[in-house]
Design an enzyme around this catalytic site. Sequence first.
Site, PDB file in Angstrom:
ATOM      1  N   TYR A 100      -5.125   7.631   1.985  1.00 29.16           N
ATOM      2  CA  TYR A 100      -5.034   7.884   0.554  1.00 29.16           C
ATOM      3  C   TYR A 100      -6.370   8.432   0.067  1.00 29.16           C
ATOM      4  O   TYR A 100      -7.429   8.059   0.569  1.00 29.16           O
ATOM      5  CB  TYR A 100      -4.744   6.594  -0.225  1.00 29.16           C
TER       6      TYR A 100
ATOM      7  N   ARG B 244      -5.369   0.505  -5.247  1.00 27.80           N
ATOM      8  CA  ARG B 244      -5.772   0.402  -6.658  1.00 27.80           C
ATOM      9  C   ARG B 244      -6.531  -0.901  -6.927  1.00 27.80           C
ATOM     10  O   ARG B 244      -7.445  -0.930  -7.762  1.00 27.80           O
ATOM     11  CB  ARG B 244      -4.544   0.508  -7.552  1.00 27.80           C
TER      12      ARG B 244
ATOM     13  N   ARG C 199       6.242   4.224   0.198  1.00 27.39           N
ATOM     14  CA  ARG C 199       6.603   4.334  -1.211  1.00 27.39           C
ATOM     15  C   ARG C 199       5.348   4.462  -2.070  1.00 27.39           C
ATOM     16  O   ARG C 199       4.334   3.842  -1.785  1.00 27.39           O
ATOM     17  CB  ARG C 199       7.391   3.101  -1.649  1.00 27.39           C
TER      18      ARG C 199
ATOM     19  N   ASP D  50       3.865   4.325  -6.194  1.00 30.66           N
ATOM     20  CA  ASP D  50       4.185   3.782  -7.508  1.00 30.66           C
ATOM     21  C   ASP D  50       4.288   4.875  -8.564  1.00 30.66           C
ATOM     22  O   ASP D  50       3.917   6.027  -8.333  1.00 30.66           O
ATOM     23  CB  ASP D  50       3.099   2.789  -7.940  1.00 30.66           C
TER      24      ASP D  50
END
Length: 266
Positions: free
Chosen positions: A115, A202, A50, A52
Site C-alpha cells: 500500500y 490507517r 478488499r 474500504d
Amino acid sequence: MTRIALGVQYIGTAWNGYQKQPSRDTVQDKLEIALEKFACTPLHTTCAGRTDAGVHAIEQVVHFDTELQRPAQSWVRGTNAFLPESIVVRWAHALAPAPEMQEFHARFSARSRTYHYVLYNHPNPSALLAGRAGWVFRPLDVERMREAAAHLIGTHDFTSFRASGCQANSPVKDMQEIRIERHGDVIVFTVRASAFLHHMVRNIMGSLIYVGTGRNRPEWMAEVLDARSRDAAAPTFMPDGLYLAKIDYDPKWGLPQEPAHPLPWL
C-alpha cells in the site's frame, strides 16, 4: 472453464469500498455489472484484498471463471465500455486451462500486498489533492517517523492496529517493509506485508503522525505494538490518501502487472 485475472485501477472517493453491498455502490458492484453487460452472463469476481470506502487502487487484482473464449484485450476494452470513468480495467490475463493453473486465486495466491499512503503536509489544504491525499497541517519529522516505523518490521501480533470489526483469523502478520519519503510538501508512505488487518495501514498512519508531530517518542510505537490493544494506538487516520498499490504473485502465473507508482495522478 477458463480463469481470467484482471488488473483493476480505481479512485475510491465515490464508492462505498470494494466489496458488494445491497446499495450496489461499490467497485465490485460496478465491475460485475460491466462484466455482465459485456459477456451477456453474470460473472462473480474474487479480489486480492478488499478496500474500504474512499480508498483507491493503483492495481487491484481480481479473478473470475468463464466458459467464454475472448482475447485478453477484448475483456479490457469491452468491460471498460460499461464502467464509470473512476474504475478502469488495465489488463486481462487468461490462465491456462490445465488443472494446475486453475489453482490461481487472486487472494490466496498472493505472496504480499503493498500500500502507498500519500500525505500532504502543509499549513493549508490543497483543493487539487482533495480525496486523493491525506492532510496534516502540523510539520512532520520524517526521521522520527522512520525510527518509529522500524519497530513494526518483522512478524508481530498487530492487534493494536486492528479494527474492532476485523474478521481475520489471526492478528499475526509479517511486516516486510515500511518506507517513508518526502517530496516537498508530499510524504509517501510505502507499506508491504504478507497481509493486512482491517484498517491496519490507517491505524499505523495515525500512530506515525503522533510521532511525527512530536506528540509521542519513536519508542512509543514498540510500546503500542506490545500492548496488543487497540486503545493503545492513535485514532484511525483518514482514508483519502490510501492506495492499494501492488499484489505480489509467483512469476509462474505470468500476470502482466504494472509498476506501482505512488503518485499515479501526477
